[in-house]
Structures are given as structure tokens and as C-alpha cells.
Design an enzyme around this catalytic site. Structure first.
Site, PDB file in Angstrom:
ATOM      1  N   SER A 160      79.062  49.048  57.953  1.00 53.50           N
ATOM      2  CA  SER A 160      80.380  48.666  58.629  1.00 53.50           C
ATOM      3  C   SER A 160      81.337  49.792  58.369  1.00 53.50           C
ATOM      4  O   SER A 160      82.303  49.602  57.700  1.00 53.50           O
ATOM      5  CB  SER A 160      81.024  46.960  58.222  1.00 53.50           C
ATOM      6  OG  SER A 160      81.279  47.077  57.110  1.00 53.50           O
ATOM      7  N   GLY A 213      73.125  48.738  47.169  1.00 53.38           N
ATOM      8  CA  GLY A 213      73.213  47.912  46.540  1.00 53.38           C
ATOM      9  C   GLY A 213      73.381  46.460  47.472  1.00 53.38           C
ATOM     10  O   GLY A 213      73.375  44.834  46.819  1.00 53.38           O
ATOM     11  N   LYS A 214      73.900  46.571  48.435  1.00 56.03           N
ATOM     12  CA  LYS A 214      74.618  45.386  49.054  1.00 56.03           C
ATOM     13  C   LYS A 214      73.880  43.972  49.498  1.00 56.03           C
ATOM     14  O   LYS A 214      74.082  43.154  49.205  1.00 56.03           O
ATOM     15  CB  LYS A 214      75.244  45.769  50.397  1.00 56.03           C
ATOM     16  CG  LYS A 214      76.224  46.961  50.704  1.00 56.03           C
ATOM     17  CD  LYS A 214      76.969  47.003  52.246  1.00 56.03           C
ATOM     18  CE  LYS A 214      75.652  48.101  52.875  1.00 56.03           C
ATOM     19  NZ  LYS A 214      74.469  48.743  52.364  1.00 56.03           N
ATOM     20  N   GLY A 234      79.569  48.772  52.186  1.00 57.24           N
ATOM     21  CA  GLY A 234      79.377  50.442  51.076  1.00 57.24           C
ATOM     22  C   GLY A 234      78.265  51.204  51.376  1.00 57.24           C
ATOM     23  O   GLY A 234      77.767  50.519  53.051  1.00 57.24           O
ATOM     24  N   LEU A 235      78.043  52.579  51.361  1.00 58.30           N
ATOM     25  CA  LEU A 235      77.734  53.378  51.858  1.00 58.30           C
ATOM     26  C   LEU A 235      75.495  52.695  52.155  1.00 58.30           C
ATOM     27  O   LEU A 235      75.247  51.761  50.635  1.00 58.30           O
ATOM     28  CB  LEU A 235      76.947  54.202  50.894  1.00 58.30           C
ATOM     29  CG  LEU A 235      78.645  54.977  50.928  1.00 58.30           C
ATOM     30  CD1 LEU A 235      78.024  55.853  50.088  1.00 58.30           C
ATOM     31  CD2 LEU A 235      78.338  56.069  52.297  1.00 58.30           C
TER      32      LEU A 235
END
Length: 193
Positions: free
Chosen positions: A91, A22-23, A17-18
Site C-alpha cells: 500500500s 519484513g511485512k 512498507g517496501l
């Protein structure tokens, strides 16, 4: 060298994710929940990988791909020994995630979806502002693309759902998976009576 036992191999949950979506927050909460169940789990965080084993890598597409290769290699080693890995890595390009999927037999792509405006609002380090001023080049979401997954196994909305709700979705997926469900069952069976 030990023999590979496919029934006890770990999975890779690849959180993409961007920046500031919140990863890492999701990865930590998910890892804690799995550890509470007795599962062997390890987080491979993109920022940590760059600091620890990615010295010299920049943010060109080639360098980002090399960072992905290193994460895939480590994840594969851990999976082989029964450890479930949670990879928290922007990624940004589909080819990177396709590479990870092709190399990791028990790969689960998790799209941490969050609008760009919300990611910018959450950015306590001010990276988005610096990127918009041109002080950071090749910044995903501003001066470099993010190719959102087309068909991830799971999509989590961090702008709409709480961390607790998203971890519940991850655990539900984990429990339904035939390659990892045995870990939960074994941990219940081994509890003291």
C-alpha cells in the site's frame, strides 16, 4: 444476520512498507502469538490476495487501489465477527492507507521500516534487480514511489530489531488497546484450572 457488537469486534493491523521489508514475516509471527493466546486472527497477505481474488489486477495506481479496497472489505467482514486481521500489503500511497483508516473503525497502521538497500539485499526473488533493469515497471521503491507513513500508530524497524522484539511491541500495543484487551483477558479466564 447477526447484530454488530462493537465490544467484540476485531482490529485491523495494517502492515505497510517496501517490498522485502519484513511485512509478511512479521505478520505471521504476530498472528502465531495472538493465536497462542486464543485470539481469532487472520492474515490478509498482499501477494496471496492478488493470487486468489485479484486476478486481472496489475500494478497501476488504480489497480493497487482496487487491491486495497478488496483487502479493506475482507478485513471489515472479519472484524465484524471478532476476528483480528493482520493485513500485509505494501500500500505505497498515503491515500490508500487513509482510505483503509476511513473504512475500518479499529485500524492500526504499522510501518515496517527498513532501508531500501537492506530490502534489496533480502530480495531472494530478484525483483529489485529486474526493476532496476527495467524488466518490471511500477516497482515500489525503484520505478514507483513509496510514501512512508507520517504518523503511524507503530513503527517497527526490521533492520535493527528481531522478529521476536517487533512482535513483543505489537503485543504490547494490542494489550493496551481497549477494543482488543478483552480477548486476552477472556482467554486467561477460560483456561482450565
Amino acid at each position: 444476520m447477526t447484530d454488530f457488537d462493537a465490544t467484540k469486534a476485531g482490529r485491523t493491523f495494517w502492515l505497510t512498507g517496501l517490498p522485502c521489508s519484513g511485512k509478511t514475516t512479521t505478520a505471521i509471527a504476530f498472528a502465531d502469538a495472538l493465536a497462542e493466546r486464543g485470539a481469532a486472527v487472520e492474515i490478509l497477505d498482499g501477494d496471496e490476495l492478488r493470487r486468489r481474488i485479484g486476478g486481472g489486477l496489475g500494478f497501476s495506481q488504480e489497480d493497487r487501489m482496487e487491491n486495497v479496497r478488496r483487502a479493506v472489505y475482507l478485513s471489515g467482514l472479519l472484524n465484524k465477527h471478532g476476528v483480528t486481521t493482520i493485513v500485509s500489503l505494501i500500500s505505497p500511497y498515503a491515500e490508500m492507507r487513509n482510505y483503509a483508516r476511513s473504512e475500518l473503525s479499529r485500524f492500526v497502521e504499522v510501518y515496517i521500516e527498513c532501508p531500501l538497500e537492506e530490502c534489496e539485499r533480502r530480495d531472494v526473488k530478484g525483483m529489485y534487480a529486474l526493476a532496476r533493469q527495467g524488466k518490471i515497471t511500477s516497482f515500489t521503491g525503484v520505478s514507483d514511489v513509496y510514501e512512508a507513513p507520517v504518523s503511524p500508530e507503530l513503527t517497527l524497524r526490521t533492520d535493527q530489531d528481531s522478529v521476536h522484539e517487533n512482535v513483543a511491541k505489537l503485543l504490547e500495543f494490542f494489550d493496551q488497546d481497549p477494543f482488543t484487551a478483552h480477548i486476552h483477558t477472556e482467554s486467561i479466564l477460560s483456561l482450565p484450572k
